[in-house]
Design an enzyme around this catalytic site. Structure first.
Site, PDB file in Angstrom:
ATOM      1  N   THR A 240      30.324  59.476  42.417  1.00 36.15           N
ATOM      2  CA  THR A 240      30.561  58.953  41.072  1.00 36.15           C
ATOM      3  C   THR A 240      29.229  58.988  40.335  1.00 36.15           C
ATOM      4  O   THR A 240      28.170  58.981  40.953  1.00 36.15           O
ATOM      5  CB  THR A 240      31.167  57.529  41.125  1.00 36.15           C
ATOM      6  OG1 THR A 240      31.256  57.001  39.797  1.00 36.15           O
ATOM      7  CG2 THR A 240      30.355  56.581  41.968  1.00 36.15           C
ATOM      8  N   GLY A 241      29.301  59.028  39.021  1.00 34.34           N
ATOM      9  CA  GLY A 241      28.083  59.121  38.223  1.00 34.34           C
ATOM     10  C   GLY A 241      28.117  60.367  37.358  1.00 34.34           C
ATOM     11  O   GLY A 241      29.186  60.927  37.123  1.00 34.34           O
TER      12      GLY A 241
ATOM     13  N   ARG B  55      35.265  69.258  28.261  1.00 27.75           N
ATOM     14  CA  ARG B  55      34.307  69.004  29.348  1.00 27.75           C
ATOM     15  C   ARG B  55      35.037  68.564  30.620  1.00 27.75           C
ATOM     16  O   ARG B  55      35.963  67.766  30.594  1.00 27.75           O
ATOM     17  CB  ARG B  55      33.329  67.905  28.917  1.00 27.75           C
ATOM     18  CG  ARG B  55      32.257  67.553  29.965  1.00 27.75           C
ATOM     19  CD  ARG B  55      32.629  66.345  30.807  1.00 27.75           C
ATOM     20  NE  ARG B  55      31.542  65.896  31.672  1.00 27.75           N
ATOM     21  CZ  ARG B  55      31.681  64.986  32.631  1.00 27.75           C
ATOM     22  NH1 ARG B  55      32.856  64.421  32.841  1.00 27.75           N
ATOM     23  NH2 ARG B  55      30.664  64.634  33.378  1.00 27.75           N
TER      24      ARG B  55
ATOM     25  N   SER C 246      37.908  53.729  32.712  1.00 31.50           N
ATOM     26  CA  SER C 246      37.284  54.960  33.214  1.00 31.50           C
ATOM     27  C   SER C 246      38.198  55.796  34.106  1.00 31.50           C
ATOM     28  O   SER C 246      37.785  56.848  34.592  1.00 31.50           O
ATOM     29  CB  SER C 246      36.009  54.605  33.984  1.00 31.50           C
ATOM     30  OG  SER C 246      36.282  53.612  34.939  1.00 31.50           O
TER      31      SER C 246
ATOM     32  N   THR D 196      39.481  60.269  37.556  1.00 32.25           N
ATOM     33  CA  THR D 196      38.620  59.729  36.492  1.00 32.25           C
ATOM     34  C   THR D 196      39.069  60.200  35.110  1.00 32.25           C
ATOM     35  O   THR D 196      39.745  61.228  34.989  1.00 32.25           O
ATOM     36  CB  THR D 196      37.163  60.207  36.722  1.00 32.25           C
ATOM     37  OG1 THR D 196      36.279  59.485  35.882  1.00 32.25           O
ATOM     38  CG2 THR D 196      36.990  61.693  36.446  1.00 32.25           C
TER      39      THR D 196
ATOM     40  N   THR E 189      34.214  56.629  38.023  1.00 35.95           N
ATOM     41  CA  THR E 189      35.319  57.223  38.786  1.00 35.95           C
ATOM     42  C   THR E 189      35.744  56.355  39.969  1.00 35.95           C
ATOM     43  O   THR E 189      34.905  55.683  40.553  1.00 35.95           O
ATOM     44  CB  THR E 189      34.809  58.558  39.362  1.00 35.95           C
ATOM     45  OG1 THR E 189      34.440  59.371  38.277  1.00 35.95           O
ATOM     46  CG2 THR E 189      35.802  59.251  40.247  1.00 35.95           C
TER      47      THR E 189
HETATM   48  N1  ASP Z   1      31.665  61.653  37.843  1.00 29.25           N
HETATM   49  C1  ASP Z   1      32.498  61.417  36.703  1.00 29.25           C
HETATM   50  C2  ASP Z   1      32.299  62.507  35.687  1.00 29.25           C
HETATM   51  O1  ASP Z   1      31.195  62.972  35.524  1.00 29.25           O
HETATM   52  C3  ASP Z   1      32.286  60.103  36.045  1.00 29.25           C
HETATM   53  C4  ASP Z   1      31.766  58.956  36.899  1.00 29.25           C
HETATM   54  O2  ASP Z   1      32.001  58.886  38.060  1.00 29.25           O
HETATM   55  O3  ASP Z   1      31.105  58.068  36.413  1.00 29.25           O
HETATM   56  O4  ASP Z   1      33.238  62.844  35.026  1.00 29.25           O
END
Ligand code: ASP
Length: 326
Positions: A238-239, A215, A82, A205, A187
């Site tokens: 993160t997310g 994107r 990731s 990330t 991330t």
């Molecule tokens: N926040 C990151 C994104 O949307 C991915 C993650 O942290 O899971 O690209």
């Protein structure tokens, strides 16, 4: 999770701290200018990143150097799906990376949708230090990186390419749905408070696996994936980036701290705002970590399963975050 449970969890793990208490020790603060240097970062991979970041802080290094060198470890980890070199590609098989960095003087730099460069976080730092801009994207970011002698990489790595081909066969052109807490996207965000009392943060990330080509998520966006205000505190996220951007997540956390919330309360407030805006968050995980000027830390997530790593002179721990929905 109820407030009472949260406090108990904090006492057990020794990491929950409120105004007036030192991180880990629980001792009353000696004076109002007392603070505890610390580094915190998202997910399990934060443990290794923290080690490197802390090595710098402990030698009286600057937070900005610590946050950069810490996440470079994750970016180089071939087994991490990731972040960085081992990251997952988009729908079209391109591994496009996002990163940003911010220091105690509100200087910041960011790269998004950059491909084939080993350390996007260092390119983001170079954007901050060598250009009049904050953000470079895509081909322009890559050209800047190459002009500045940043190391090239070939992505996806063979194992990831194989996985992507399999996915492509089964999914054709269907966009992947985010899965809560999967390596689908995880991330690394790292925040540090150094011995001079300065804060910095970094975030890097490969984003949402099998995302649409082009994107960009929250991670390279100052105020969404990361925000630092040296008078107040720092936060990162993160997310699902789309949801985090909607509330300018990390900035929201820092602003709540400015108005007197503890880092923990500020992360809770941001998570609740996302839930309010998104309405159906069954498949949406969003998580925040935060630190204030004293070195108190906090975190909160929508769902169970998020963890983050903390390191200071006394301890090195991985902590299960509190979460909103049971
Ligand atoms: N926040 C990151 C994104 O949307 C991915 C993650 O942290 O899971 O690209």
């Amino acid at each position: 999770m109820k407030r009472r449970d949260l406090i108990r969890l904090g006492m057990l793990t020794g990491v929950f701290s409120t105004h007036g208490f030192d991180l880990f020790s629980g001792d009353k603060k000696k004076s109002s200018d007392h603070f505890s240097p610390v580094v915190i970062s998202t997910w399990n991979h934060g443990l290794d990143a923290n080690k490197v970041a802390w090595d710098q802080i402990k030698m009286n290094g600057d937070a900005i150097d610590a946050v950069e060198s810490g996440v470079k470890i994750t970016e180089s980890d071939i087994n991490n799906r990731s972040v960085g070199i081992g990251g997952m590609p988009d729908m079209e098989g391109h591994v496009t990376l996002d990163a940003c960095i911010m220091d105690h003087n509100s200087n910041c730099g960011s790269v998004a949708f950059i491909e084939g460069i080993a350390h996007p976080i260092s390119v983001a730092r170079a954007v901050m230090e060598k250009t009049p801009h904050v953000m470079l994207v895509g081909e322009g970011a890559k050209k800047f990186a190459l002009d500045n002698d940043f190391k090239k990489i070939k992505t996806p790595i063979p194992e990831v390419k194989k996985q992507w081909k399999e996915w492509k066969k089964q999914n054709r052109d269907k966009l992947s749905k985010p899965k809560v807490n999967s390596e689908n996207h995880d991330t690394i965000g790292l925040l540090a408070l150094d011995k001079k009392g300065n804060l910095s943060g970094s975030c890097t990330t490969s984003g949402w696996a099998y995302k649409m080509h082009g994107r960009v998520g929250d991670s390279p966006i100052i105020g969404a994936g990361l925000f630092v205000d040296n008078e107040v505190g720092a936060a990162c996220a993160t997310g699902v980036g789309e949801s985090i951007i909607k509330i300018a997540g990390s900035h929201t956390v820092v602003e709540s701290m400015r108005h007197g919330f503890t880092p923990q309360e500020a992360c809770e407030e941001a998570v609740r705002r996302i839930i309010k805006v998104e309405k159906n968050v069954k498949n949406i995980q969003c998580c925040f970590i935060a630190i204030d000027k004293k070195g108190n830390v906090g975190s909160h997530a929508i769902h169970k399963g998020f963890n983050y790593a903390i390191k200071n002179s006394l301890k090195e721990v991985l902590v299960d975050s509190t979460y909103e929905l049971t």
